[in-house]
Design an enzyme around this catalytic site. Structure first.
Site, PDB file in Angstrom:
ATOM      1  N   LYS A 285      44.320  40.867  92.868  1.00  0.00           N
ATOM      2  CA  LYS A 285      42.884  40.975  93.142  1.00  0.00           C
ATOM      3  C   LYS A 285      42.096  39.955  92.315  1.00  0.00           C
ATOM      4  O   LYS A 285      41.218  39.268  92.820  1.00  0.00           O
ATOM      5  CB  LYS A 285      42.443  42.403  92.762  1.00  0.00           C
ATOM      6  CG  LYS A 285      41.183  42.878  93.414  1.00  0.00           C
ATOM      7  CD  LYS A 285      40.798  44.264  92.909  1.00  0.00           C
ATOM      8  CE  LYS A 285      41.709  45.353  93.418  1.00  0.00           C
ATOM      9  NZ  LYS A 285      41.211  46.704  93.032  1.00  0.00           N
TER      10      LYS A 285
ATOM     11  N   LYS B 266      46.359  48.390  84.508  1.00  0.00           N
ATOM     12  CA  LYS B 266      45.852  49.667  85.027  1.00  0.00           C
ATOM     13  C   LYS B 266      46.307  50.784  84.119  1.00  0.00           C
ATOM     14  O   LYS B 266      47.368  50.691  83.489  1.00  0.00           O
ATOM     15  CB  LYS B 266      46.386  49.910  86.440  1.00  0.00           C
ATOM     16  CG  LYS B 266      45.645  50.976  87.200  1.00  0.00           C
ATOM     17  CD  LYS B 266      44.270  50.465  87.600  1.00  0.00           C
ATOM     18  CE  LYS B 266      43.738  51.059  88.849  1.00  0.00           C
ATOM     19  NZ  LYS B 266      42.849  50.137  89.564  1.00  0.00           N
TER      20      LYS B 266
ATOM     21  N   ASN C 150      32.413  57.364  93.858  1.00  0.00           N
ATOM     22  CA  ASN C 150      31.588  56.191  93.542  1.00  0.00           C
ATOM     23  C   ASN C 150      31.751  55.100  94.597  1.00  0.00           C
ATOM     24  O   ASN C 150      30.766  54.533  95.082  1.00  0.00           O
ATOM     25  CB  ASN C 150      31.950  55.656  92.145  1.00  0.00           C
ATOM     26  CG  ASN C 150      31.235  54.359  91.865  1.00  0.00           C
ATOM     27  OD1 ASN C 150      31.695  53.274  92.244  1.00  0.00           O
ATOM     28  ND2 ASN C 150      30.076  54.449  91.246  1.00  0.00           N
TER      29      ASN C 150
ATOM     30  N   SER D 187      32.722  43.421  86.834  1.00  0.00           N
ATOM     31  CA  SER D 187      33.295  43.658  85.502  1.00  0.00           C
ATOM     32  C   SER D 187      33.438  42.329  84.759  1.00  0.00           C
ATOM     33  O   SER D 187      33.181  42.236  83.561  1.00  0.00           O
ATOM     34  CB  SER D 187      34.673  44.310  85.607  1.00  0.00           C
ATOM     35  OG  SER D 187      34.557  45.702  85.704  1.00  0.00           O
TER      36      SER D 187
HETATM   37  N1  GLU Z   1      39.192  50.176  89.051  1.00  0.00           N
HETATM   38  C1  GLU Z   1      38.612  49.096  89.764  1.00  0.00           C
HETATM   39  C2  GLU Z   1      39.630  48.424  90.666  1.00  0.00           C
HETATM   40  O1  GLU Z   1      40.611  49.003  91.050  1.00  0.00           O
HETATM   41  C3  GLU Z   1      37.836  48.136  88.872  1.00  0.00           C
HETATM   42  C4  GLU Z   1      38.641  47.446  87.827  1.00  0.00           C
HETATM   43  C5  GLU Z   1      37.802  46.677  86.818  1.00  0.00           C
HETATM   44  O2  GLU Z   1      36.596  46.585  86.970  1.00  0.00           O
HETATM   45  O3  GLU Z   1      38.427  46.169  85.881  1.00  0.00           O
HETATM   46  O4  GLU Z   1      39.443  47.318  91.101  1.00  0.00           O
END
Ligand code: GLU
Length: 421
Positions: A95, A107, A222, A355
């Site tokens: 990503k 994660k 959210n 982020s």
């Molecule tokens: N938990 C979110 C995702 O799966 C955001 C991760 C982040 O902002 O570091 O993309």
């Protein structure tokens, strides 16, 4: 009868292998990225309100830091498990590569249903997680954020604990903080807004416009609620929303004229259910998946669309708001039917993009206004979308394969320069 593989780690490894083959990459690349670089399991003792001690299991997976510090959320869910956390961290690497932000993938998760904890217990658990993992986190090392069932308050406790332990003001170690505590404007809506932007771009490619489209959203946390709101703000008509209730399980509401999402969010926050919302009627799970909508946005958990419900789907486009909402079998069936899917590692990248902006603002000690955040988020996402689309045209494949090719090609090039193979 086809037996489905539901383990997200096995599924992501399979697509990595295929992608390496399609790109003619050496076997070494597959070996380097098929597992996380480092995974840590912790047991977190929490003093409960009644004086007893509970011990909760937590994980942090750091997949690959070729392009920068590892980055990714922490989820609190009873279904968290090691393979899931590993897979989610692998998706984060891809990503970030697709979003063109200088991070690798990480994660974390804790096996807990946070709804069963008091506020004090939740705070002690959040702080305990940081205490156990403190040495491997840092603004230049590994940067957590919210994910399923975690929010700005939980991140604030975690950032506070980290700063206490490190005797620093290292706010860039966590993103998704409250705006008043060095968070970024626009972060809480960022994933939802990103989904709406990708959805709009994808519709354009299909020669359709958001204005004339009907949309169904699965999941009203959210991500799902903000996606629905942003889709509505951009002119789309959200006709159905599905949610999950601890006792009731899956349920959904429907209003052909379009639901008023702003009102629905207030209603849901107040009542804790979508049921009974003015003008809407309840529909069954089967009816939800069968709705003759233009776009379906699964924004809940992994494997929501699988062998059992994929044949019901009539939508022409699926935008993956959640991480891994389609099983590979479902994905294949949709591919054969010509249903376009915008993959998770592109569609929900808006969260990690903002982020990144939060981290940049923390390191700079200079804060942006909301308009600037949103403009930049759109710029990054439209760029990412176009890069994936070009790859799709070049290789004559679907968007998921194109997205994996874009990410893995980039990683392979960067790892080569670093001398890792
Ligand atoms: N938990 C979110 C995702 O799966 C955001 C991760 C982040 O902002 O570091 O993309």
């Amino acid at each position: 009868m086809t037996v489905e593989e539901l383990n997200p780690l096995k599924n992501v490894q399979k697509i990595i292998k295929e992608t390496c083959k399609n790109l003619n990459l050496s076997e070494s690349i597959y070996k380097l990225i098929k597992e996380p670089d480092r995974v840590i399991e912790v047991n977190i003792p929490v003093k409960m309100d009644d004086g007893s001690i509970e011990v909760f299991k937590g994980y942090r997976s750091q997949h690959n830091n070729t392009l920068g510090p590892t980055k990714g959320g922490i989820r609190f869910h009873q279904g968290v498990n090691l393979d899931e956390v590993k897979a989610l961290s692998i998706w984060m690497t891809f990503k970030c590569a697709i979003a063109n932000i200088p991070f690798g993938g990480g994660k974390g998760g804790i096996i807990v249903d946070p709804k069963t904890l008091s506020k004090g217990e939740l705070e002690r658990l959040s702080r305990g997680y940081v205490e156990k993992l403190y040495e491997v986190l840092g603004e230049d090392l590994d940067i957590p954020a919210p994910d399923v069932n975690t929010n700005a308050q939980i991140i604030a406790w975690m950032a506070d604990e980290y700063n206490k332990l490190s005797r620093e003001n290292a706010w860039g170690t966590f993103t998704g903080k409250p705006v008043v505590l060095n968070g970024s404007k626009g972060r809480s809506e960022a994933t939802g807004l990103g989904i709406a932007i990708v959805l709009k771009e994808a519709l354009k490619k299909l020669n359709k416009s958001l204005n004339n489209s009907s949309i169904a959203v699965q999941g009203f946390g959210n991500v799902g609620s903000n996606a629905a709101l942003c889709i509505e703000n951009l002119g789309g008509k959200v006709v159905s929303v599905a949610e999950w209730h601890r006792e009731k399980g899956f349920y959904a509401i429907h209003d052909e004229r379009g639901l008023n999402i702003e009102k629905l969010i207030s209603y849901f926050n107040e009542k804790g259910t979508l049921l009974g919302f003015a003008g809407s009627s309840e529909i069954k799970e089967e009816e939800f998946w069968s709705l003759p909508v233009d776009v379906l946005v699964p924004a809940a958990l992994e494997n929501s669309i699988n062998i059992n419900n994929v044949d019901l789907i009539k939508a022409k486009l699926i935008c993956e708001g959640a991480n891994g909402p389609l099983t590979p079998v479902a994905d294949d069936i949709l591919k054969r039917k010509g249903i376009e899917v915008t993959p998770d590692i592109l569609t929900n990248a808006g969260g990690v993009i903002v982020s990144y902006f939060e981290w940049v603002q923390n390191l700079d000690n200079y804060y942006w206004n909301e308009e600037h955040v949103k403009e930049k988020e759109e710029e990054f996402l439209v760029d990412a979308f176009n890069n994936v689309w070009s790859m799709k045209e070049k290789f004559n494949c679907n968007m998921r394969n194109a997205a994996y090719m874009y990410a893995i090609k980039k990683l392979a090039e960067a790892m080569k320069y670093r001398g890792w193979y």
